[in-house]
Design a protein around this motif. Structure first.
Motif, PDB file in Angstrom:
ATOM      1  N   PRO A 187      66.631  15.324 -70.353  1.00  0.00           N
ATOM      2  CA  PRO A 187      66.084  15.055 -69.163  1.00  0.00           C
ATOM      3  C   PRO A 187      67.218  14.447 -68.191  1.00  0.00           C
ATOM      4  CG  PRO A 187      65.192  13.323 -70.571  1.00  0.00           C
ATOM      5  CD  PRO A 187      65.772  14.316 -71.357  1.00  0.00           C
ATOM      6  N   ILE A 188      68.332  13.758 -68.675  1.00  0.00           N
ATOM      7  CA  ILE A 188      69.250  13.282 -68.001  1.00  0.00           C
ATOM      8  C   ILE A 188      70.134  14.673 -67.457  1.00  0.00           C
ATOM      9  CG2 ILE A 188      71.307  11.933 -67.856  1.00  0.00           C
ATOM     10  CD1 ILE A 188      68.735  10.403 -67.441  1.00  0.00           C
ATOM     11  N   ALA A 189      70.388  15.440 -68.407  1.00  0.00           N
ATOM     12  CA  ALA A 189      71.305  16.672 -68.394  1.00  0.00           C
ATOM     13  C   ALA A 189      70.585  17.442 -67.261  1.00  0.00           C
ATOM     14  CB  ALA A 189      71.663  17.162 -69.426  1.00  0.00           C
ATOM     15  N   GLU A 190      69.328  17.405 -67.244  1.00  0.00           N
ATOM     16  CA  GLU A 190      68.631  18.498 -66.341  1.00  0.00           C
ATOM     17  C   GLU A 190      68.895  18.139 -64.922  1.00  0.00           C
ATOM     18  OE1 GLU A 190      64.568  18.909 -67.906  1.00  0.00           O
ATOM     19  OE2 GLU A 190      65.137  20.017 -69.311  1.00  0.00           O
ATOM     20  N   ALA A 197      76.452  17.926 -61.602  1.00  0.00           N
ATOM     21  CA  ALA A 197      77.448  17.030 -62.091  1.00  0.00           C
ATOM     22  C   ALA A 197      77.316  17.594 -63.599  1.00  0.00           C
ATOM     23  CB  ALA A 197      76.637  15.702 -62.234  1.00  0.00           C
ATOM     24  N   LYS A 198      78.541  17.010 -64.208  1.00  0.00           N
ATOM     25  CA  LYS A 198      78.841  17.037 -65.861  1.00  0.00           C
ATOM     26  C   LYS A 198      78.319  16.133 -66.501  1.00  0.00           C
ATOM     27  CE  LYS A 198      80.980  21.422 -65.887  1.00  0.00           C
ATOM     28  NZ  LYS A 198      80.501  22.435 -66.560  1.00  0.00           N
ATOM     29  N   VAL A 199      77.649  16.252 -67.799  1.00  0.00           N
ATOM     30  CA  VAL A 199      77.263  15.157 -68.587  1.00  0.00           C
ATOM     31  C   VAL A 199      78.215  15.068 -70.028  1.00  0.00           C
ATOM     32  CG1 VAL A 199      75.415  14.391 -70.114  1.00  0.00           C
ATOM     33  CG2 VAL A 199      74.776  15.512 -68.077  1.00  0.00           C
ATOM     34  N   ILE A 200      78.698  13.857 -69.826  1.00  0.00           N
ATOM     35  CA  ILE A 200      79.555  13.540 -70.938  1.00  0.00           C
ATOM     36  C   ILE A 200      79.126  12.329 -71.894  1.00  0.00           C
ATOM     37  CG2 ILE A 200      81.985  12.395 -71.476  1.00  0.00           C
ATOM     38  CD1 ILE A 200      82.726  13.514 -68.399  1.00  0.00           C
ATOM     39  N   HIS A 201      78.814  12.919 -73.030  1.00  0.00           N
ATOM     40  CA  HIS A 201      78.132  12.047 -73.792  1.00  0.00           C
ATOM     41  C   HIS A 201      79.048  11.462 -75.016  1.00  0.00           C
ATOM     42  CE1 HIS A 201      74.062  11.084 -75.627  1.00  0.00           C
ATOM     43  NE2 HIS A 201      74.895  10.496 -76.483  1.00  0.00           N
ATOM     44  N   GLU A 221      71.346  19.602 -76.810  1.00  0.00           N
ATOM     45  CA  GLU A 221      70.376  18.941 -75.814  1.00  0.00           C
ATOM     46  C   GLU A 221      70.834  18.976 -74.482  1.00  0.00           C
ATOM     47  OE1 GLU A 221      68.843  15.324 -77.106  1.00  0.00           O
ATOM     48  OE2 GLU A 221      67.462  16.402 -78.501  1.00  0.00           O
ATOM     49  N   GLY A 222      71.939  19.763 -74.116  1.00  0.00           N
ATOM     50  CA  GLY A 222      72.087  19.697 -72.575  1.00  0.00           C
ATOM     51  C   GLY A 222      73.660  19.282 -72.139  1.00  0.00           C
TER      52      GLY A 222
END
Length: 437
Positions: A187-190, A197-201, A221-222
């Motif tokens: 959900p955060i990636a969506e 924005a890019k998601v860096i985990h 998961e995105g």
């Protein structure tokens, strides 16, 4: 010959004694519960001692600025391929020399000074490199803390989504160094992707659990990028990596990691990383499953002995970590110091309710069971460790008395498990080959 050298050169003897004493102390005489450490297998350690530690390799495989690297090129490609197989992607780069370096490259790729980043706060477990006090701040990126749910010990998804939509950051970071439950990547990636924005985990702490199949892989998961070190639950040499879903992101971060953050990238670790990847491919599921079982068992055993373990209502943990609130036992600094005197190695840690000024003496203790699992300990041993901890923390026994018990306890666990086994004869032959080719 060695004795003569040590006798002749006092400084040499001092260095030798410190190194060998430390190794004996940490590998044979302590219960190491630092959540960010592990031990390599004998084969990985031996291949770590190779000629590549003397060599230099600017650039990337087959596109170097130095000659003499044809075997290094092949090894780096193979190590990256093996890690990619474990992470279900073709796009893995092992050039970062640490997880923080990988973070820096990813942050710099997708932001410029003055841009905004939505991150989990330090009190909620984020690594310092995700904040204004570390790499993020050094790059001039504005930190905006993500809402955190104490009841779930996790990101508050609804509030975080709303924040991301309002702020429209360039990057969103997930993951942390105090990490007991998976962050809600999907959900955060969506939400992040909806505002560009890019998601860096950051999966440094749980990489071994991911490749062992007991923790979700953020790439599926995105998340756009995962960053990691290679020496925590993943029991390889100290180093780092980043991996991406998209080739375009992989190439863009690659242009930043060199020449901006890394020149030569410590080539001798590539062989040990590859060996560890192969061992995790073979034994990783059993190892990772046992890590989580041990964490839950230790948490339950500590709680039953009167030590407050956070998140009892959610089963304490889903990772390698167990988090203690020791505020009624003298707080983190006092407890960690007393346990160290008993040869039980832990670290003090901020908890969400601590104030920023509590950083030098927080209320928490962070425990990790990945290394004791590597030494072959299981649920029964977690109960014994809990009892030893109780004797120091609750009963206030003399740490020297408990230390003797710890040293005796460790005598049964001196061989690394979940790895390829080689004989002592093979070890001597390989060491001789590496030192005297």
């Amino acid at each position: 010959m060695l004795e003569d050298l040590l006798s002749k050169y006092p400084d040499l003897k001092h260095v030798y004694d410190l190194t060998t004493t430390h190794t004996r102390y940490r590998k044979r005489e302590t219960i190491n519960l630092i959540a960010s450490e592990n031990v390599m297998s004998p084969l990985a350690m031996l291949l770590y001692l190779n000629d590549m530690m003397h060599r230099y390799a600017e650039g990337k495989p087959f596109k170097r600025f130095y000659q003499g690297l044809k075997y290094v090129d092949e090894l780096e490609v193979k190590a990256s391929e093996l890690m990619g197989q474990l992470l279900n992607t073709k796009f893995v780069d092992l050039r970062p020399v640490s997880g923080t370096t990988a973070n820096a490259a990813a942050f710099r790729t997708f932001t410029k000074p003055g841009d905004k980043a939505v991150v989990a706060p330090v009190q909620a477990g984020a690594h310092v490199s995700h904040t204004r006090y570390g790499t993020l701040g050094a790059l001039g990126i504005e930190q905006i803390d993500m809402p955190f749910s104490l009841e779930e010990w996790n990101i508050d998804v609804d509030k975080a989504v709303k924040l991301i939509e309002e702020v429209k950051p360039k990057i969103v970071t997930l993951g942390g160094s105090l990490y007991i439950f998976p962050h809600p990547t999907r959900p955060i990636a969506e939400a992040a992707h909806s505002v560009g924005a890019k998601v860096i985990h950051d999966v440094a702490h749980v990489l071994g659990l991911i490749v062992g199949g007991v923790w979700p892989n953020p790439l599926t998961e995105g998340a756009d990028v995962i960053t990691s070190s290679t020496h925590k639950t993943f029991p390889g040499p100290q180093g780092g990596l980043f991996a991406t879903r998209l080739e375009e992101d992989y190439k863009e971060i690659g242009k930043v990691i060199f020449p901006m953050f890394v020149s030569n990238h410590h080539l001798h670790r590539l062989a040990a990383t590859a060996i560890t990847a192969l061992e995790m491919r073979e034994f990783g599921r059993d190892y990772a499953s046992q890590v989580v079982k041990n964490a839950k068992a230790l948490a339950q055993a500590l709680a039953s002995r009167g030590i407050k373990v956070v998140m009892e209502e959610k089963g304490y943990t889903e990772s390698h970590q167990v988090v203690l609130d020791v505020s009624r036992h003298g707080r983190g600094t006092k407890v960690a110091t007393a346990l160290e005197e008993a040869n039980i190695i832990v670290n003090k840690n901020m908890l969400p309710w601590d104030r920023p000024e509590d950083v030098k003496d927080p209320s928490g203790i962070r425990i990790g069971v990945q290394e004791v699992t590597r030494w072959g300990m299981r649920e029964g041993e977690m109960d014994e460790i809990a009892e030893l901890i109780k004797q120091v923390v609750v009963d206030k026994r003399d740490p020297a008395e408990v230390r003797r018990k710890v040293i005796e306890f460790r005598k049964e666990f001196l061989e690394v498990q979940y790895c390829f086994k080689i004989s002592r004869e093979d070890e001597v032959k390989l060491l001789s080959l590496l030192l005297h080719p």
